[in-house]
Design a protein around this motif. Structure first.
Motif, PDB file in Angstrom:
ATOM      1  N   LEU A 222       0.828  -1.204   0.000  1.00 52.44           N
ATOM      2  CA  LEU A 222       0.000   0.000   0.000  1.00 52.44           C
ATOM      3  C   LEU A 222       0.864   1.255   0.000  1.00 52.44           C
ATOM      4  CD1 LEU A 222      -2.809   1.315   0.272  1.00 52.44           C
ATOM      5  CD2 LEU A 222      -2.594   1.061   2.745  1.00 52.44           C
ATOM      6  N   TRP A 223       1.882   1.267   0.839  1.00 55.09           N
ATOM      7  CA  TRP A 223       2.798   2.411   0.936  1.00 55.09           C
ATOM      8  C   TRP A 223       3.528   2.640  -0.388  1.00 55.09           C
ATOM      9  CZ3 TRP A 223       8.424   2.020   2.232  1.00 55.09           C
ATOM     10  CH2 TRP A 223       8.997   3.268   2.507  1.00 55.09           C
ATOM     11  N   LEU A 224       4.044   1.549  -0.970  1.00 57.29           N
ATOM     12  CA  LEU A 224       4.770   1.664  -2.239  1.00 57.29           C
ATOM     13  C   LEU A 224       3.845   2.063  -3.382  1.00 57.29           C
ATOM     14  CD1 LEU A 224       7.115  -1.448  -1.929  1.00 57.29           C
ATOM     15  CD2 LEU A 224       7.761   0.954  -1.713  1.00 57.29           C
ATOM     16  N   ALA A 225       2.596   1.590  -3.357  1.00 56.37           N
ATOM     17  CA  ALA A 225       1.634   1.965  -4.401  1.00 56.37           C
ATOM     18  C   ALA A 225       1.346   3.460  -4.361  1.00 56.37           C
ATOM     19  CB  ALA A 225       0.343   1.170  -4.233  1.00 56.37           C
ATOM     20  N   CYS A 226       1.252   4.019  -3.154  1.00 58.30           N
ATOM     21  CA  CYS A 226       1.054   5.472  -3.030  1.00 58.30           C
ATOM     22  C   CYS A 226       2.249   6.226  -3.603  1.00 58.30           C
ATOM     23  CB  CYS A 226       0.839   5.850  -1.565  1.00 58.30           C
ATOM     24  SG  CYS A 226      -0.736   5.291  -0.881  1.00 58.30           S
ATOM     25  N   GLY A 227       3.461   5.747  -3.299  1.00 52.30           N
ATOM     26  CA  GLY A 227       4.657   6.370  -3.842  1.00 52.30           C
ATOM     27  C   GLY A 227       4.720   6.273  -5.353  1.00 52.30           C
ATOM     28  N   LEU A 228       4.322   5.113  -5.889  1.00 49.11           N
ATOM     29  CA  LEU A 228       4.329   4.924  -7.342  1.00 49.11           C
ATOM     30  C   LEU A 228       3.328   5.854  -8.016  1.00 49.11           C
ATOM     31  CD1 LEU A 228       5.519   3.194  -9.643  1.00 49.11           C
ATOM     32  CD2 LEU A 228       3.609   1.598  -9.303  1.00 49.11           C
ATOM     33  N   ALA A 229       2.142   5.991  -7.416  1.00 45.08           N
ATOM     34  CA  ALA A 229       1.127   6.884  -7.988  1.00 45.08           C
ATOM     35  C   ALA A 229       1.604   8.334  -7.972  1.00 45.08           C
ATOM     36  CB  ALA A 229      -0.182   6.742  -7.213  1.00 45.08           C
ATOM     37  N   GLY A 230       2.184   8.757  -6.841  1.00 42.86           N
ATOM     38  CA  GLY A 230       2.701  10.121  -6.753  1.00 42.86           C
ATOM     39  C   GLY A 230       3.827  10.357  -7.743  1.00 42.86           C
ATOM     40  N   GLY A 231       4.712   9.372  -7.876  1.00 46.61           N
ATOM     41  CA  GLY A 231       5.804   9.499  -8.826  1.00 46.61           C
ATOM     42  C   GLY A 231       5.310   9.595 -10.260  1.00 46.61           C
ATOM     43  N   GLY A 232       4.293   8.818 -10.594  1.00 45.26           N
ATOM     44  CA  GLY A 232       3.738   8.864 -11.945  1.00 45.26           C
ATOM     45  C   GLY A 232       3.143  10.215 -12.285  1.00 45.26           C
ATOM     46  N   LEU A 233       2.419  10.798 -11.343  1.00 42.06           N
ATOM     47  CA  LEU A 233       1.799  12.102 -11.583  1.00 42.06           C
ATOM     48  C   LEU A 233       2.860  13.194 -11.754  1.00 42.06           C
ATOM     49  CD1 LEU A 233      -1.169  11.951  -9.053  1.00 42.06           C
ATOM     50  CD2 LEU A 233      -1.329  11.937 -11.540  1.00 42.06           C
ATOM     51  N   VAL A 234       3.889  13.171 -10.909  1.00 45.47           N
ATOM     52  CA  VAL A 234       4.936  14.195 -11.011  1.00 45.47           C
ATOM     53  C   VAL A 234       5.754  13.983 -12.281  1.00 45.47           C
ATOM     54  CG1 VAL A 234       6.945  15.223  -9.868  1.00 45.47           C
ATOM     55  CG2 VAL A 234       4.986  14.503  -8.515  1.00 45.47           C
ATOM     56  N   ALA A 235       5.919  12.737 -12.718  1.00 46.36           N
ATOM     57  CA  ALA A 235       6.628  12.482 -13.977  1.00 46.36           C
ATOM     58  C   ALA A 235       5.880  13.096 -15.157  1.00 46.36           C
ATOM     59  CB  ALA A 235       6.806  10.976 -14.179  1.00 46.36           C
ATOM     60  N   ILE A 236       4.569  12.982 -15.164  1.00 46.24           N
ATOM     61  CA  ILE A 236       3.754  13.602 -16.227  1.00 46.24           C
ATOM     62  C   ILE A 236       3.913  15.119 -16.188  1.00 46.24           C
ATOM     63  CG2 ILE A 236       1.398  13.986 -17.034  1.00 46.24           C
ATOM     64  CD1 ILE A 236       0.742  11.160 -15.962  1.00 46.24           C
ATOM     65  N   TRP A 237       3.880  15.670 -14.980  1.00 46.20           N
ATOM     66  CA  TRP A 237       4.079  17.115 -14.816  1.00 46.20           C
ATOM     67  C   TRP A 237       5.459  17.523 -15.329  1.00 46.20           C
ATOM     68  CZ3 TRP A 237       7.554  20.048 -11.970  1.00 46.20           C
ATOM     69  CH2 TRP A 237       7.215  21.392 -11.762  1.00 46.20           C
ATOM     70  N   GLY A 238       6.487  16.732 -14.991  1.00 48.76           N
ATOM     71  CA  GLY A 238       7.839  17.032 -15.440  1.00 48.76           C
ATOM     72  C   GLY A 238       7.977  16.975 -16.954  1.00 48.76           C
ATOM     73  N   TRP A 239       7.270  16.029 -17.574  1.00 50.61           N
ATOM     74  CA  TRP A 239       7.288  15.943 -19.041  1.00 50.61           C
ATOM     75  C   TRP A 239       6.691  17.201 -19.657  1.00 50.61           C
ATOM     76  CZ3 TRP A 239       3.082  16.020 -22.368  1.00 50.61           C
ATOM     77  CH2 TRP A 239       3.362  15.742 -23.705  1.00 50.61           C
ATOM     78  N   LEU A 240       5.588  17.692 -19.099  1.00 47.51           N
ATOM     79  CA  LEU A 240       4.951  18.900 -19.617  1.00 47.51           C
ATOM     80  C   LEU A 240       5.879  20.105 -19.469  1.00 47.51           C
ATOM     81  CD1 LEU A 240       2.396  20.352 -20.683  1.00 47.51           C
ATOM     82  CD2 LEU A 240       1.698  20.654 -18.299  1.00 47.51           C
ATOM     83  N   VAL A 241       6.506  20.230 -18.300  1.00 48.75           N
ATOM     84  CA  VAL A 241       7.422  21.354 -18.066  1.00 48.75           C
ATOM     85  C   VAL A 241       8.562  21.330 -19.078  1.00 48.75           C
ATOM     86  CG1 VAL A 241       9.136  22.271 -16.436  1.00 48.75           C
ATOM     87  CG2 VAL A 241       6.864  21.626 -15.625  1.00 48.75           C
ATOM     88  N   ARG A 242       9.100  20.148 -19.329  1.00 46.68           N
ATOM     89  CA  ARG A 242      10.230  20.027 -20.265  1.00 46.68           C
ATOM     90  C   ARG A 242       9.806  20.374 -21.683  1.00 46.68           C
ATOM     91  NH1 ARG A 242      15.016  18.174 -18.736  1.00 46.68           N
ATOM     92  NH2 ARG A 242      16.492  17.338 -20.257  1.00 46.68           N
ATOM     93  N   ARG A 243       8.597  19.980 -22.058  1.00 50.02           N
ATOM     94  CA  ARG A 243       8.095  20.282 -23.397  1.00 50.02           C
ATOM     95  C   ARG A 243       7.893  21.781 -23.598  1.00 50.02           C
ATOM     96  NH1 ARG A 243       7.560  17.216 -27.905  1.00 50.02           N
ATOM     97  NH2 ARG A 243       5.497  18.102 -28.325  1.00 50.02           N
ATOM     98  N   LEU A 244       7.478  22.480 -22.550  1.00 49.10           N
ATOM     99  CA  LEU A 244       7.146  23.899 -22.664  1.00 49.10           C
ATOM    100  C   LEU A 244       8.320  24.833 -22.404  1.00 49.10           C
ATOM    101  CD1 LEU A 244       3.655  23.987 -20.904  1.00 49.10           C
ATOM    102  CD2 LEU A 244       4.148  23.818 -23.340  1.00 49.10           C
ATOM    103  N   ASP A 245       9.474  24.267 -22.033  1.00 50.98           N
ATOM    104  CA  ASP A 245      10.677  25.040 -21.713  1.00 50.98           C
ATOM    105  C   ASP A 245      10.590  25.620 -20.303  1.00 50.98           C
ATOM    106  OD1 ASP A 245      12.971  26.528 -21.536  1.00 50.98           O
ATOM    107  OD2 ASP A 245      12.558  27.813 -23.258  1.00 50.98           O
ATOM    108  N   PRO A 246      11.249  24.980 -19.334  1.00 55.25           N
ATOM    109  CA  PRO A 246      11.130  25.410 -17.931  1.00 55.25           C
ATOM    110  C   PRO A 246      11.748  26.771 -17.654  1.00 55.25           C
ATOM    111  CG  PRO A 246      12.816  23.714 -18.158  1.00 55.25           C
ATOM    112  CD  PRO A 246      12.118  23.805 -19.486  1.00 55.25           C
TER     113      PRO A 246
END
Length: 484
Positions: A84-108
């Protein structure tokens, strides 16, 4: 170690620092430091940042072990808690990875990207808080240490507080990566943002803005019953005895309202006395079992009204299609169904807005209830067997909710924190954690609406629109420039 791997390690460590920056520390400068490498990170590194932040901030989930009290075999208990703990970490990591991809595409490096990405992060926290899996995010990170910055919640809610934190982190990053010739400008921009955000937040909490409302007293019962034994007959008898003594003492002192964190079993009658009681308990709605705050009128042993828990714990209380699977979930009380989203509890005196357990993470329901007339907030929770870390996070969220809507909040908890917080987010009184206690709290019934109560996430959406429009105009100008 290669440069990419070194950067990933640094970014993951920064994420862990972000997790530590939340309550009980609530120290925003640590978070701003942790956000610096995130703005320049690859999507993979951003995912590591998010995963580490969630694993550190939500490490209290490991205290669920052992789960034998709800029928889970001992050899499976620790693996389930870890999963359960690791699943929460994986979900949080996935969401921030998507955010990071968007930032990189738009020029941080662009301010337009910073505004858009920060606003989207804040809005995502607001939307996630309405679902079943979110607990605490960057919106609560200023508390308890930086109440001035938390005052922004009265302007645009916790999402705006999160977005401003991201924006401060971006200015710190730009200051570090900018050429020396332009660094002074970025330092001035960072200083201006810090002064503006803290000044605006503090303006919402100033003494001359404090509304004086009608004061009233409540008595809070903190029963301190171990969760793993709470439904045993002897423990239930002990709870009823504590409630009976508390109700009699409240009536003798002329206190009109008793608030016990008592999980009354289905159909349990309330010991009679003159004081009104708002107690946690269970009830049936047709064939559905509901977890609720039940209202017992003075001298009444039967509940006359209630607010049902709308945000139930997945697997712990509620399992999708449980009727078809004939499985009531992992809860010791069986399958609990969610109730209506309304949080307003009508009573003869001042009406409260009610948050049950981790519903405190979602400010929207309390905002709607205060807009409908609730003059104070009530949070009822059982935080046993979790460590002090979760109690501190609960307190920070309670302070944030009080600031958002400008209402006093009373928390009644099984093992603590049972406390009263004023409309400026200051803890006025508290009962000692982990002990059976009966406390008398005084609070005020208020009516003034905050900006957030009226405009909701409008400031946050304005930030997103401003960033999106700026980025779009820059992109169009650049495209037309290349075409010529």
């Amino acid at each position: 170690m290669g440069d990419d791997r070194r950067l990933r390690v640094i970014t993951a460590l920064a994420g862990a620092l972000a997790g530590l920056s939340l309550a009980p520390l609530g120290l925003p400068p640590l978070l701003w430091l942790a956000l610096v490498p995130l703005w320049g990170a690859t999507p993979a590194a951003a995912g590591l940042w998010g995963g580490a932040a969630v694993l550190v901030s939500h490490r209290w989930l490991l205290w669920l072990h052992p789960l034998d009290w709800i029928g889970v075999p001992a050899p499976l208990s620790l693996p389930i808690c870890l999963a359960l703990w690791l699943a929460c970490g994986l979900a949080g990591g996935g969401l921030v990875a998507i955010w990071g991809w968007l930032v990189r595409r738009l020029d941080p490096r662009r301010l337009a990207t910073a505004l858009l990405a920060s606003g989207l992060w804040g809005l995502a926290e607001v939307l996630l808080a309405a679902g079943p899996l979110f607990w605490i995010g960057l919106g609560a990170s200023p508390l308890p240490a930086d109440r001035a910055l938390a005052g922004l919640a009265a302007v645009g809610g916790s999402g705006l507080v999160a977005a401003v934190q991201l924006l401060i982190g971006w200015f710190c990053w730009r200051t570090l990566v900018a050429p020396a010739v332009s660094r002074r400008g970025w330092v001035l921009g960072l200083a201006a943002l810090l002064l503006f955000s803290h000044g605006l937040g503090w303006s919402q909490l100033r003494a001359d803005r404090v509304e004086r409302g009608e004061s009233f007293r409540v008595m809070v019962l903190q029963p301190a019953l171990p969760t793993r034994e709470k439904f045993e007959p002897e423990r239930q008898r002990n709870l009823l005895m504590q409630i009976a003594r508390g109700r009699q003492q409240a009536a003798a002192l002329g206190v009109p309202l008793l608030l016990p964190e008592g999980t009354l079993v289905l159909g349990q009658a309330m010991p009679e006395a003159e004081a009104e009681v708002l107690s946690g308990g269970f009830r049936l709605e047709g064939e559905e079992l509901r977890s609720s705050v039940l209202r017992f009128e003075p001298s009444s042993s039967e509940a006359s009204s209630w607010v049902d828990k709308a945000r139930v714990v997945p697997l712990g209380e509620w399992v999708p299609l449980a009727r078809f699977w004939r499985w009531g979930g992992l809860s010791a009380v069986g399958g609990v169904e969610p109730g209506p989203p309304a949080r307003l509890l009508r009573r003869s005196g001042a009406d409260p807005a009610v948050a049950i357990c981790y519903e405190l993470a979602n400010g929207e329901g309390l905002r709607e209830a205060t807009a409908a007339g609730a003059g104070w907030l009530m949070a009822s929770a059982n935080l046993d067997p979790y460590p002090a870390l979760l109690r501190d996070q609960f307190t920070a969220l309670a302070q944030l909710r009080a600031i958002e809507v400008g209402r006093w909040l009373v928390s009644t908890a099984n093992t603590g924190p049972s406390l009263v917080i004023d409309a400026q987010g200051v803890v006025r009184a508290a009962l000692p954690a982990g002990r059976a206690e009966l406390g008398l709290f005084e609070l005020e019934w208020l009516k003034r609406a905050t900006t957030y109560q009226i405009w909701r996430e409008a400031p946050l959406i304005l930030m997103i629109l401003l960033g999106g429009a700026s980025w779009w105009f820059w992109f169009q100008r650049r495209r037309h420039g290349h075409s010529h």
